[in-house]
Structures are given as C-alpha cells and as structure tokens.
Design a protein around this motif. Sequence first.
Motif, PDB file in Angstrom:
ATOM      1  N   VAL A  33       0.183  -1.721  -0.485  1.00 30.29           N
ATOM      2  CA  VAL A  33       0.213   0.052  -0.197  1.00 30.29           C
ATOM      3  C   VAL A  33       0.862   1.570   0.402  1.00 30.29           C
ATOM      4  CG1 VAL A  33      -2.219   1.302   1.158  1.00 30.29           C
ATOM      5  CG2 VAL A  33      -1.167  -1.182   1.218  1.00 30.29           C
ATOM      6  N   HIS A  68       1.196   4.500   1.479  1.00 30.97           N
ATOM      7  CA  HIS A  68       0.660   4.980   2.617  1.00 30.97           C
ATOM      8  C   HIS A  68       1.919   6.136   3.804  1.00 30.97           C
ATOM      9  CE1 HIS A  68      -2.613   4.320   5.836  1.00 30.97           C
ATOM     10  NE2 HIS A  68      -1.398   4.345   6.500  1.00 30.97           N
ATOM     11  N   TYR A  91      -5.061   9.882  -0.057  1.00 30.42           N
ATOM     12  CA  TYR A  91      -4.828   8.339  -0.185  1.00 30.42           C
ATOM     13  C   TYR A  91      -5.015   7.690   1.383  1.00 30.42           C
ATOM     14  CZ  TYR A  91      -0.946   8.638  -3.209  1.00 30.42           C
ATOM     15  OH  TYR A  91       0.309   8.480  -3.778  1.00 30.42           O
ATOM     16  N   THR A  95      -7.126   4.558   1.392  1.00 33.34           N
ATOM     17  CA  THR A  95      -6.911   3.290   1.922  1.00 33.34           C
ATOM     18  C   THR A  95      -7.934   2.923   3.140  1.00 33.34           C
ATOM     19  OG1 THR A  95      -4.388   3.727   1.711  1.00 33.34           O
ATOM     20  CG2 THR A  95      -4.911   2.310   3.605  1.00 33.34           C
ATOM     21  N   GLU A 146      -8.835  -0.945   3.471  1.00 32.54           N
ATOM     22  CA  GLU A 146      -9.041  -1.585   4.299  1.00 32.54           C
ATOM     23  C   GLU A 146      -9.852  -2.708   4.900  1.00 32.54           C
ATOM     24  OE1 GLU A 146      -6.012   0.020   6.758  1.00 32.54           O
ATOM     25  OE2 GLU A 146      -3.768  -0.636   5.778  1.00 32.54           O
TER      26      GLU A 146
END
Length: 141
Positions: free
Chosen positions: A4, A6, A25, A29, A33
């Motif tokens: 990822v 991240h 982001y 994410t 998730e």
Amino acid sequence: ARFVIHIAKRDNTYGTNQTHRQCIYQAVTDYYEGWYTPDAKLMEACLHSDLAKRAIKLDEAGKEYLLHLTNEIMMDATRKGGGSNRLTEKKNWTITIRDRYEEIATVKVASVEYMEYIHLARQNGHWQIVNVLYTDCRANL
C-alpha cells in the motif's frame, strides 16, 4: 502481506491536520482495508452517503449490463464479511492519485482483483469516495 502506498497515519477526520494528498490516500486505503478486514467503521468513514459504484457485468445469458452499488449495499456487504475471505496474496493494491483540484480528486487503484477509478470529494473538511468505476482484473490483460 499487502503493498500500500500509505503516507498518512490513521485519522478519520480527513483534512483536519493532514495535507489533502495524505487525506486522499488515507480515504482510499481505508476503503480497501475496510473491505478486506472487514471494518464497517472504516468503510463508513470513507464512503459518501450518496456513493455510486458501478461496473459492466455479464448476465446469465452473456449480455452486458451496468451493475450499480450504493453506500447501503457496500456497507451491508462489509458487515457480512466483505473481502475477508480472499487469499492474502489478493489483498494487495497500489494507489495512484491522478489529479486533484480544490475539493475533487481522481484516483486509480490497481489490485490483484480489481482495477478501479475512484472520484473523491472534500465536503465539510472530509475526503470521501463519491464514485467508483471498476472492473475485475483478468488474467489475459
């Protein structure tokens, strides 16, 4: 193990103390998730209440149709387990911010399972996913 991009710490107040890019982001994410964990709180925070998620699918006769998923459908699917039954190697994705202007952004997410083009909007200081156009990844691509 997932890959990822991240760069932001977890903070469900998208836009409060982070740059817009980090917040975008983070929202995307959280979407992934939230789906794979599954975590309805993450999903709820990142999806706009008027979400429109669409894909071209084939019906039983092989005819194409436009599948339309809403926030309610995505939240229900997440509460029922989302993508948590997927193999670990399928839980990988790459986030690419294609463009951002003021309160709107376009993101491309490539994963083992899906290719998604995501539109986000910043409303009341929060970046949320408003539109998703996706397709299943095919081995012959």
